[in-house]
Design an enzyme around this catalytic site. Structure first.
Site, PDB file in Angstrom:
ATOM      1  N   LYS A 195      54.306  38.056  16.153  1.00 38.63           N
ATOM      2  CA  LYS A 195      54.669  37.162  17.193  1.00 38.63           C
ATOM      3  C   LYS A 195      53.835  37.867  18.441  1.00 38.63           C
ATOM      4  CE  LYS A 195      58.672  34.891  18.935  1.00 38.63           C
ATOM      5  NZ  LYS A 195      60.023  34.562  18.770  1.00 38.63           N
ATOM      6  N   LYS A 248      52.918  34.124  13.902  1.00 40.11           N
ATOM      7  CA  LYS A 248      52.831  33.059  14.742  1.00 40.11           C
ATOM      8  C   LYS A 248      52.133  33.673  16.133  1.00 40.11           C
ATOM      9  CE  LYS A 248      56.527  31.546  17.486  1.00 40.11           C
ATOM     10  NZ  LYS A 248      58.026  31.263  17.579  1.00 40.11           N
TER      11      LYS A 248
END
Ligand SMILES: [Zn+2]
Length: 325
Positions: A195, A248
């Protein structure tokens, strides 16, 4: 002899015959922002997505199931008065997420996979993903028991998958141990393994009311300049007990998605995050791009790079407008 690749592109049927990538409703995960208040309210920067109470969320999920969207990821949006420096209301048995999980599992049972976000940022008054000291330093180790307790509350409510997004080191092992000690051995764990920090989450923070009130998240989220760091952390998460891994944002990390696909056999999930979605929507409104087609191409690229599943705000329209079926 000229090698004419175009022979395999002569008709839609021929192109379908040799297509390598499939995008189906079963690949898509629908995010929901669940609030204690009844009814729903628009999120300006995420067109078509709302914050909704439990009843309203149930109604939406029922419609989505008819479209074939059978997985949800729930984010809690507690009232401002429920926020505190230690975010302890995240562990409340009667909190909005345990309530929503119980209601969804009661209504839809095994037809629906329910995932919940595990992180403190929606529940802390300072908006950071963990506890902070007086200097504003995020306290990794002291945050772990809270995350584990939050996950246990969701597991007791019947959630299928807990998805820690906080980026504290060691939280996968801490959550797995807490779940197992309490008999929740069937609850799966989807770890936000890679992330990156940055500007891709703006509209989400409006939706979840989770912006940090001071500083930023660069001391615990990853540096977008790094790739090996993310792969190393992802493999550590598998060792700690993660059943699935999340990356992500999605499009800026297709290289990592591909490399992680080669490095692990675990199912991979990519989060097509709020700014990826909203920038297409904004450009479409200006008439500068064909938003539907562009969004479809985003999702295809993410699948092609190796994602088994995609969290996206575009799932409902993808199915409703028949980009996929
Ligand atoms: Zn967070």
């Amino acid at each position: 002899m000229l090698n004419r690749s175009r022979r395999l592109r002569t008709s839609a049927a021929m192109r379908n015959l040799v297509a390598e990538t499939d995008l189906r409703p079963r690949h898509l995960i629908q995010p929901h922002f669940v609030q204690p208040q009844a009814g729903s309210s628009e999120i300006t920067s995420l067109p078509g997505i709302v914050r909704a109470g439990v009843e309203e969320t149930l109604r939406q999920v029922e419609q989505d199931l008819k479209l074939g969207l059978a997985t949800v990821l729930l984010f809690g949006v507690p009232e401002a008065t429920a926020k505190s420096p230690d975010g302890s209301s995240c562990c409340d048995h009667a909190g909005v997420i345990p309530q929503a999980v119980r209601a969804l599992k009661q209504a839809f049972g095994a037809d629906l996979v329910v995932m919940t976000d595990i992180c403190l940022c929606g529940y802390t008054s300072h908006g950071h993903c963990g506890l902070v000291d007086e200097e504003g330093v995020v306290l990794n180790d002291k945050t772990l028991p809270l995350l584990a307790e939050m996950a246990l509350r969701h597991a007791e409510a019947g959630v299928d998958v807990v998805a820690p997004s906080d980026m504290m080191d060691g939280r996968v092992a801490a959550i797995r141990a807490r779940l197992d000690e309490n008999g929740c051995t069937q609850t799966s764990l989807l770890s936000y393994a890679i992330k990156h920090a940055g500007a891709y989450y703006g509209p989400f923070r409006e939706a979840a009311d989770s912006s940090p009130k001071f500083g930023d998240r660069r001391s615990y989220q990853m540096d977008p300049r790094n790739a090996r760091e993310g792969l190393r952390d992802a493999l550590l998460d598998v060792q700690e007990g993660a059943d699935m891994l999340m990356i992500k944002p999605a499009l800026p990390n297709l290289d990592l998605l591909w490399r992680l696909r080669e490095a692990t056999l675990a199912p991979l999930c990519a989060y097509h995050v709020s700014s990826e979605f909203s920038s297409v929507k904004a450009a479409d409104r200006l008439g500068w791009v064909n938003g539907d087609q562009l969004m479809h191409e985003h999702l295809l690229a993410i699948r092609r790079a190796g994602a088994d599943m995609i969290v996206t705000y575009a799932g409902r329209e993808a199915v409703a407008k028949s980009w996929i079926s």
